[in-house]
Design an enzyme around this catalytic site. Sequence first.
Site, mmCIF file in Angstrom:
data_model
loop_
_atom_site.group_PDB
_atom_site.id
_atom_site.type_symbol
_atom_site.label_atom_id
_atom_site.label_comp_id
_atom_site.label_asym_id
_atom_site.label_seq_id
_atom_site.Cartn_x
_atom_site.Cartn_y
_atom_site.Cartn_z
ATOM 1 N N ARG A 173 0.851 -1.195 0.000
ATOM 2 C CA ARG A 173 0.000 0.000 0.000
ATOM 3 C C ARG A 173 0.882 1.240 0.000
ATOM 4 O O ARG A 173 2.103 1.140 -0.073
ATOM 5 C CB ARG A 173 -0.929 -0.013 1.211
ATOM 6 N N THR A 175 3.226 4.074 0.850
ATOM 7 C CA THR A 175 4.282 4.116 1.860
ATOM 8 C C THR A 175 4.914 5.497 1.981
ATOM 9 O O THR A 175 5.769 5.709 2.830
ATOM 10 C CB THR A 175 5.430 3.160 1.507
ATOM 11 N N TRP A 186 12.482 3.494 -11.304
ATOM 12 C CA TRP A 186 11.726 3.077 -12.493
ATOM 13 C C TRP A 186 12.435 3.480 -13.765
ATOM 14 O O TRP A 186 12.446 2.752 -14.745
ATOM 15 C CB TRP A 186 10.302 3.650 -12.449
ATOM 16 N N SER A 238 5.737 -2.031 -17.824
ATOM 17 C CA SER A 238 4.795 -0.927 -17.692
ATOM 18 C C SER A 238 3.525 -1.379 -16.961
ATOM 19 O O SER A 238 2.982 -0.655 -16.126
ATOM 20 C CB SER A 238 4.460 -0.382 -19.089
ATOM 21 N N HIS A 241 4.296 -1.705 -13.291
ATOM 22 C CA HIS A 241 4.378 -0.359 -12.739
ATOM 23 C C HIS A 241 2.966 0.187 -12.486
ATOM 24 O O HIS A 241 2.664 0.724 -11.414
ATOM 25 C CB HIS A 241 5.130 0.515 -13.755
ATOM 26 N N ARG A 273 -2.016 9.645 -12.020
ATOM 27 C CA ARG A 273 -1.226 8.596 -12.656
ATOM 28 C C ARG A 273 -1.857 8.049 -13.923
ATOM 29 O O ARG A 273 -1.160 7.522 -14.787
ATOM 30 C CB ARG A 273 -0.993 7.451 -11.674
ATOM 31 N N CYS A 380 12.785 2.131 0.239
ATOM 32 C CA CYS A 380 11.698 1.732 1.122
ATOM 33 C C CYS A 380 11.621 0.213 1.146
ATOM 34 O O CYS A 380 11.479 -0.429 0.103
ATOM 35 C CB CYS A 380 10.408 2.355 0.591
ATOM 36 N N CYS A 383 8.493 -1.538 -0.128
ATOM 37 C CA CYS A 383 8.420 -1.470 -1.598
ATOM 38 C C CYS A 383 9.408 -2.455 -2.203
ATOM 39 O O CYS A 383 9.147 -3.072 -3.232
ATOM 40 C CB CYS A 383 8.763 -0.076 -2.101
#
Length: 454
Positions: A173, A175, A186, A238, A241, A273, A380, A383
């Site tokens: 979730r 962060t 990325w 992609s 992501h 996004r 993180c 993550c």
Amino acid sequence: MGSHWGFLIGLLGAVWMLRSGHSEQQPPETAAQRCFCQVSGYLDDCTCDVETIDKFNNYRLFPRLQKLLESDYFRYYKVNLKRPCPFWNDINQCGRRDCAVKPCQFYSEEANNLIEECEQAERLGAVDESLSEETQKAVLQWTKHDSSDNFCEADDIQSPDAEYVDLLLNPERYTGYKGPDAWKIWNVIYEENCFKPQAIKRPLNPLAAGQGKSEENTFYSWLEGLCVEKRAFYRLISGLHASINVHLSARYLLQDTWLEQKWGHNITEFQQRFDGILTKGEGPRRLKNLYFIYLIELRALSKVVPFFERPDFQLFTGNKVQDAENKMLLLEILHEIKSFPLHFDENSLFAGDKKEANKLKEEFRLHFRNISRIMDCVGCFKCRLWGKLQTQGLGTALKILFSEKLIANMPESGPSYEFHLTRQEIVSLFNAFGRISTSVKELENFRDLLQNIH
Ligand SMILES: *[C@@H]1O[C@H](CO)[C@@H](O)[C@H](O)[C@H]1NC(C)=O
Ligand SMILES: *[C@@H]1O[C@H](CO)[C@@H](O)[C@H](O)[C@H]1NC(C)=O
């Protein structure tokens, strides 16, 4: 490469559409349409339409998959989160443990805010590594049981630093890990690992400045020139992501006080996004790629059924009754998946002549290993955990697709030397698919929420 031509046209319809007819159309009206304009009706990769996928996923697959993923076999994932980043040294400010103690040189005005943000990100991004005593004992038993798996190249897993992590304790979730640090990861993944010549730039993150139209065109014409599998690789990354961002938007930290933490959908975040206008056309394409990765992983699962059907395969946790029940549930899910009318062009993707396929398989493997190592640079930890898991899961799905013939020729019982999946691969494969499946379900929620705002 000639054998790929038939499929080539279909596969990147998204790009074609964007460059030809689609850009001439009037922008769609509502907020919902602005995100979902490209994800309705027929998908170009497959003769199945989005509505069929949604129904199949949201009502048939998703609930059972959730149940399976809560079982002990699937909820504990062994992972090494302690590997140093091999590519660069400048660890981000927020991921650092001593962040609050030794705050980076912020300017006074913003300092407090940044420190607070750092502290929050650190708190939210931390991985809860606790396991009950019972689980710790069980896990030792699993390691013994799985020791024959070790001929696989799981260098991460052999390390004494690798530990079992309870995925249910560490949901994916929001962060607070975002901005330049996250983009850098990325960008490196896309820039260095998408089989791309140096000179061509992917359209930058829409939130960053300087997105040039001509750059974008160069990028998409480059993409068109690739062989199907390499282009698919880009779309998969992609899609992954996009999925991660759907999760962050759907499990956003809406309220953070000492009394309570409230998590939920943040429509603004989702729009930033995925909205067609706010992202200059990238957003809807990302969502389309999310369906693409869904279909690819679905297809891999439908191909690997014989491996799980063998009588000597078990989902070993030491609890015989539970293990047998879980295997039944697993097979039920797999048969459900197999019954889904997948209409990919079976003969083009991942099925060139043997020599070419082997070469691609090896190239893909190296790319995935590389991406997994880039994940070691994610500041993180939570993550990093989900990033590694999903990369491994996607890698496993592709390994399956590249091994179709080996799986088809697998002996019905006894050891299978030609094709094998380790516990980590199995756990990551299903959890990764579980993430994508959750994202597809979340899209329905966002669609509803967006429909209500205008
Ligand atoms: C792996 O990633 C690094 C760092 O981004 C890059 O320099 C290297 O070329 C990549 N290798 C492969 C095989 O993709
Ligand atoms: C939702 O996300 C936006 C950023 O995209 C943020 O500015 C806003 O504060 C968030 N809303 C809530 C309620 O947290």
